[in-house]
Scaffold this motif. Structure first.
Motif, PDB file in Angstrom:
ATOM      1  N   MET A  13       0.846  -1.195   0.000  1.00 54.12           N
ATOM      2  CA  MET A  13       0.000   0.000   0.000  1.00 54.12           C
ATOM      3  C   MET A  13       0.879   1.242   0.000  1.00 54.12           C
ATOM      4  SD  MET A  13      -2.890   1.310   2.770  1.00 54.12           S
ATOM      5  CE  MET A  13      -4.241   0.303   2.108  1.00 54.12           C
ATOM      6  N   HIS A  41      -1.955  -1.261  -3.859  1.00 58.33           N
ATOM      7  CA  HIS A  41      -3.093  -0.390  -3.598  1.00 58.33           C
ATOM      8  C   HIS A  41      -2.569   1.021  -3.339  1.00 58.33           C
ATOM      9  CE1 HIS A  41      -7.273  -0.087  -1.472  1.00 58.33           C
ATOM     10  NE2 HIS A  41      -6.931   1.079  -1.985  1.00 58.33           N
ATOM     11  N   ARG A  85      -4.908  -0.956  -7.879  1.00 57.27           N
ATOM     12  CA  ARG A  85      -6.197  -0.497  -7.397  1.00 57.27           C
ATOM     13  C   ARG A  85      -5.959   0.814  -6.648  1.00 57.27           C
ATOM     14  NH1 ARG A  85      -8.337  -4.924  -3.175  1.00 57.27           N
ATOM     15  NH2 ARG A  85      -7.140  -6.453  -4.389  1.00 57.27           N
ATOM     16  N   GLN A  86      -6.994   1.641  -6.547  1.00 62.86           N
ATOM     17  CA  GLN A  86      -6.800   2.959  -5.956  1.00 62.86           C
ATOM     18  C   GLN A  86      -8.067   3.412  -5.261  1.00 62.86           C
ATOM     19  OE1 GLN A  86      -8.111   6.100  -7.533  1.00 62.86           O
ATOM     20  NE2 GLN A  86      -7.120   7.512  -6.104  1.00 62.86           N
ATOM     21  N   PHE A 129      -7.721  -4.043   3.108  1.00 64.04           N
ATOM     22  CA  PHE A 129      -6.743  -4.510   2.116  1.00 64.04           C
ATOM     23  C   PHE A 129      -5.685  -5.403   2.740  1.00 64.04           C
ATOM     24  CE2 PHE A 129      -2.785  -3.535  -0.381  1.00 64.04           C
ATOM     25  CZ  PHE A 129      -3.140  -4.248  -1.516  1.00 64.04           C
TER      26      PHE A 129
END
Length: 300
Positions: A13, A41, A85-86, A129
């Motif tokens: 992340m 992420h 992914r965001q 996440f």
């Protein structure tokens, strides 16, 4: 590292202040890990609503009038290029305070919020996440934009609080990320290496004046613990940067150093390991160094 077909990939992340930060800081690292099967992420704290249009080709009334929507579309393009992914935390850009002394921050902006309040949605995302590694900015924000400093503070709060069942009890099941890093995207040693390689090739360096004023700081240089080789992914980084057309001028400073020079002179992106709950040896060349056992990989 797991292969791209790994059914249970490692998770990384990145926490950033504005759309475009994910492409200017660590984007080649991101592209490398995505190619290796890591689930990446990106968290974007604000919408960049108060950011200036830094590309003169985009400095037009219709762009300024729709800057919020345009910056979201730019982020979507960059996200797709990087393969991540965001999520948006949904906070309002604080803007760059200009003046001496600087004016008060705008009411309700990201940097004016209590840290505990601003950290709650990030705690929720971490617990959902379940990243093994988190990256963010150092205590100076990488540079002293109020949102970058707030991003640091919120990230530090959330990294610790996400593992504590007594903190934010309604934000999901606790999760302890195993490692926390600071980005060190722009530093003197890197700039000097790019300058030297350009001079060696008979090219005019854009960094000479900056380096004359930028005195070496061995204590700062010693903060870098981890250099991730990722030169082959610099083209992906550049495409992601160019997706942020309001911020990045293709004829400007971001591309003053030719790609092949950068790949030769400084083929890594650099980080500072701040916290680790696994054993690792410094220096590192991998953000997941020490995360080897299946139990550690899943954080259990």
């Amino acid at each position: 590292m797991p292969s791209p077909t790994s059914p249970r990939p490692l998770r990384l992340m990145h926490v950033h202040a504005h759309p475009d930060d994910e492409s200017s800081k660590g984007a080649a690292t991101t592209a490398r890990y995505v190619a290796e099967g890591v689930d990446v992420h990106v968290v974007t704290c604000t919408g960049g609503e108060r950011g200036s249009v830094l590309n003169p080709k985009m400095d037009r009334p219709e762009v300024l009038e729709n800057i919020s929507e345009i910056r979201r579309l730019e982020m979507e393009r960059a996200r797709d290029i990087l393969g991540v992914r965001q999520d948006w935390l949904g906070f309002i850009d604080s803007g760059w305070p200009e003046g001496d002394p600087p004016p008060p921050l705008p009411d309700g902006c990201f940097a004016a919020l209590p840290v505990e309040e601003a950290a709650e949605p990030l705690v929720r995302l971490i617990r959902d996440f379940r990243p093994h590694v988190v990256t963010t900015y150092d205590e100076n924000g990488g540079y002293p934009h109020p949102d970058h400093i707030m991003c640091h503070r919120v990230s530090m709060e959330a990294f610790i609080a996400a593992a504590d069942p007594e903190r934010y009890p309604d934000a999901g099941r606790p999760w302890q990320p195993l490692k926390l890093y600071y980005h060190h995207a722009f530093h003197r040693a890197r700039t000097q290496a790019l300058h030297d390689e350009m001079v060696l090739r008979g090219l005019e360096s854009p960094y000479a004046e900056r380096l004359e004023k930028w005195k070496p700081d061995p204590l700062w240089d010693a903060r870098i613990t981890t250099r991730v080789p990722c030169a082959e992914y610099f083209p992906v980084r550049d495409r992601a940067l160019l997706a942020h057309a309001t911020q990045i001028d293709p004829d400007g400073a971001w591309f003053a150093c030719p790609l092949e020079v950068h790949q030769r002179a400084w083929p890594t992106e650099d980080y500072e390991l701040v916290t680790s709950h696994v054993h690792t040896s410094l220096p590192e060349d991998d953000l997941f160094a020490g995360i080897d056992a299946p139990a550690e990989r899943m954080g259990s």
